[in-house]
Write a protein that holds these residues in place. Structure first.
Motif, PDB file in Angstrom:
ATOM      1  N   VAL A  81      29.433  20.509 -60.386  1.00 29.41           N
ATOM      2  CA  VAL A  81      29.114  19.086 -60.501  1.00 29.41           C
ATOM      3  C   VAL A  81      27.888  18.928 -61.398  1.00 29.41           C
ATOM      4  O   VAL A  81      26.910  19.661 -61.248  1.00 29.41           O
ATOM      5  N   VAL A  82      27.959  17.968 -62.315  1.00 26.22           N
ATOM      6  CA  VAL A  82      26.813  17.598 -63.135  1.00 26.22           C
ATOM      7  C   VAL A  82      26.458  16.158 -62.792  1.00 26.22           C
ATOM      8  O   VAL A  82      27.320  15.287 -62.801  1.00 26.22           O
ATOM      9  N   VAL A  83      25.186  15.948 -62.490  1.00 27.81           N
ATOM     10  CA  VAL A  83      24.674  14.612 -62.215  1.00 27.81           C
ATOM     11  C   VAL A  83      23.741  14.256 -63.364  1.00 27.81           C
ATOM     12  O   VAL A  83      22.827  15.015 -63.682  1.00 27.81           O
ATOM     13  N   VAL A  84      23.988  13.114 -63.996  1.00 25.30           N
ATOM     14  CA  VAL A  84      23.149  12.667 -65.103  1.00 25.30           C
ATOM     15  C   VAL A  84      22.186  11.621 -64.569  1.00 25.30           C
ATOM     16  O   VAL A  84      22.602  10.610 -64.015  1.00 25.30           O
ATOM     17  N   ASP A 115      20.013  12.369 -54.596  1.00 24.50           N
ATOM     18  CA  ASP A 115      20.774  12.318 -53.348  1.00 24.50           C
ATOM     19  C   ASP A 115      22.220  12.758 -53.584  1.00 24.50           C
ATOM     20  O   ASP A 115      22.775  13.531 -52.800  1.00 24.50           O
ATOM     21  N   ALA A 116      22.822  12.286 -54.673  1.00 19.85           N
ATOM     22  CA  ALA A 116      24.195  12.687 -55.000  1.00 19.85           C
ATOM     23  C   ALA A 116      24.274  14.192 -55.247  1.00 19.85           C
ATOM     24  O   ALA A 116      25.216  14.866 -54.795  1.00 19.85           O
ATOM     25  N   ALA A 119      26.472  16.805 -52.982  1.00 20.21           N
ATOM     26  CA  ALA A 119      27.519  17.659 -53.559  1.00 20.21           C
ATOM     27  C   ALA A 119      27.245  19.131 -53.249  1.00 20.21           C
ATOM     28  O   ALA A 119      28.165  19.897 -52.936  1.00 20.21           O
ATOM     29  N   LEU A 120      25.991  19.525 -53.320  1.00 15.53           N
ATOM     30  CA  LEU A 120      25.616  20.906 -53.024  1.00 15.53           C
ATOM     31  C   LEU A 120      25.976  21.259 -51.586  1.00 15.53           C
ATOM     32  O   LEU A 120      26.510  22.334 -51.319  1.00 15.53           O
ATOM     33  N   ARG A 121      25.736  20.343 -50.679  1.00 15.31           N
ATOM     34  CA  ARG A 121      26.028  20.593 -49.262  1.00 15.31           C
ATOM     35  C   ARG A 121      27.519  20.696 -48.984  1.00 15.31           C
ATOM     36  O   ARG A 121      27.925  21.241 -47.959  1.00 15.31           O
ATOM     37  N   PHE A 122      28.327  20.183 -49.905  1.00 12.08           N
ATOM     38  CA  PHE A 122      29.780  20.319 -49.768  1.00 12.08           C
ATOM     39  C   PHE A 122      30.308  21.515 -50.553  1.00 12.08           C
ATOM     40  O   PHE A 122      31.505  21.644 -50.771  1.00 12.08           O
ATOM     41  N   GLY A 123      29.405  22.377 -50.999  1.00 10.74           N
ATOM     42  CA  GLY A 123      29.813  23.645 -51.598  1.00 10.74           C
ATOM     43  C   GLY A 123      29.893  23.684 -53.107  1.00 10.74           C
ATOM     44  O   GLY A 123      30.298  24.701 -53.672  1.00 10.74           O
ATOM     45  N   SER A 124      29.509  22.632 -53.781  1.00 12.13           N
ATOM     46  CA  SER A 124      29.561  22.617 -55.242  1.00 12.13           C
ATOM     47  C   SER A 124      28.320  23.268 -55.838  1.00 12.13           C
ATOM     48  O   SER A 124      27.244  23.245 -55.239  1.00 12.13           O
ATOM     49  N   GLU A 125      28.488  23.821 -57.025  1.00 14.31           N
ATOM     50  CA  GLU A 125      27.352  24.268 -57.833  1.00 14.31           C
ATOM     51  C   GLU A 125      26.901  23.029 -58.596  1.00 14.31           C
ATOM     52  O   GLU A 125      27.699  22.422 -59.307  1.00 14.31           O
ATOM     53  N   VAL A 126      25.638  22.634 -58.445  1.00 15.38           N
ATOM     54  CA  VAL A 126      25.194  21.340 -58.956  1.00 15.38           C
ATOM     55  C   VAL A 126      24.057  21.494 -59.968  1.00 15.38           C
ATOM     56  O   VAL A 126      23.096  22.238 -59.735  1.00 15.38           O
ATOM     57  N   THR A 127      24.176  20.740 -61.066  1.00 13.70           N
ATOM     58  CA  THR A 127      23.134  20.690 -62.082  1.00 13.70           C
ATOM     59  C   THR A 127      22.808  19.234 -62.379  1.00 13.70           C
ATOM     60  O   THR A 127      23.712  18.427 -62.593  1.00 13.70           O
ATOM     61  N   ILE A 128      21.518  18.913 -62.375  1.00 14.20           N
ATOM     62  CA  ILE A 128      21.055  17.597 -62.796  1.00 14.20           C
ATOM     63  C   ILE A 128      20.642  17.693 -64.259  1.00 14.20           C
ATOM     64  O   ILE A 128      19.895  18.603 -64.633  1.00 14.20           O
TER      65      ILE A 128
END
Length: 105
Positions: A16-19, A27-28, A32-41
Motif C-alpha cells: 500500500v502507498v499512501v500519498v 492513520d490510513a 493498512a499495516l495492521r491488516f498485514g500490508s507493507e505500507v509506504t507513505i
C-alpha cells in the motif's frame, strides 16, 4: 477506513502507498499495516514538515510504516487487467512558502 470503523476487514493489497502526510494519511497507513500490508507513505516535503501529529508519526515509524520524502506521484502503472503495478514519483526540491501558504517555484 469506513470498513474498519464498522468492523469489516478492508479489501487492500499486500503493498500500500499512501500519498500525503496529514493525520488521515498516517492513520490510513497504520491501519493498512495492521491488516498485514507493507505500507509506504510518500510525501512531497521532509519529515519535519509533516502536518500529522508527531506522536502519530512516531507510532507509524515504530510499527514499520516506511517513508519516502521529497517525492510526489507522477504516474500510476497498471497491467492490462487494471491491477496497479507501480507508482512513479518525481523527486522534489524544497522551496520557500509563498504568501498563500503554498510553495513558490
Amino acid at each position: 477506513m469506513k470498513d474498519v470503523a464498522v468492523g469489516r476487514e478492508p479489501l487492500i493489497g499486500k503493498k500500500v502507498v499512501v500519498v500525503g502526510a496529514g493525520n488521515v494519511a498516517v492513520d490510513a497507513a497504520r491501519t493498512a499495516l495492521r491488516f498485514g500490508s507493507e505500507v509506504t507513505i510518500v510525501y512531497r516535503r521532509e519529515k519535519t514538515d509533516m502536518p500529522a501529529n508527531k506522536d502519530e508519526i512516531k507510532g507509524a515509524e515504530s510499527e514499520g510504516v516506511k517513508f519516502i520524502f521529497l517525492a510526489n506521484p507522477k504516474s500510476i502503472r497498471g497491467d492490462s487487467h487494471g491491477s496497479l503495478k507501480g507508482l512513479i514519483v518525481t523527486r522534489m526540491i524544497l522551496g520557500d512558502y509563498d504568501l498563500s501558504g503554498g510553495e513558490s517555484l
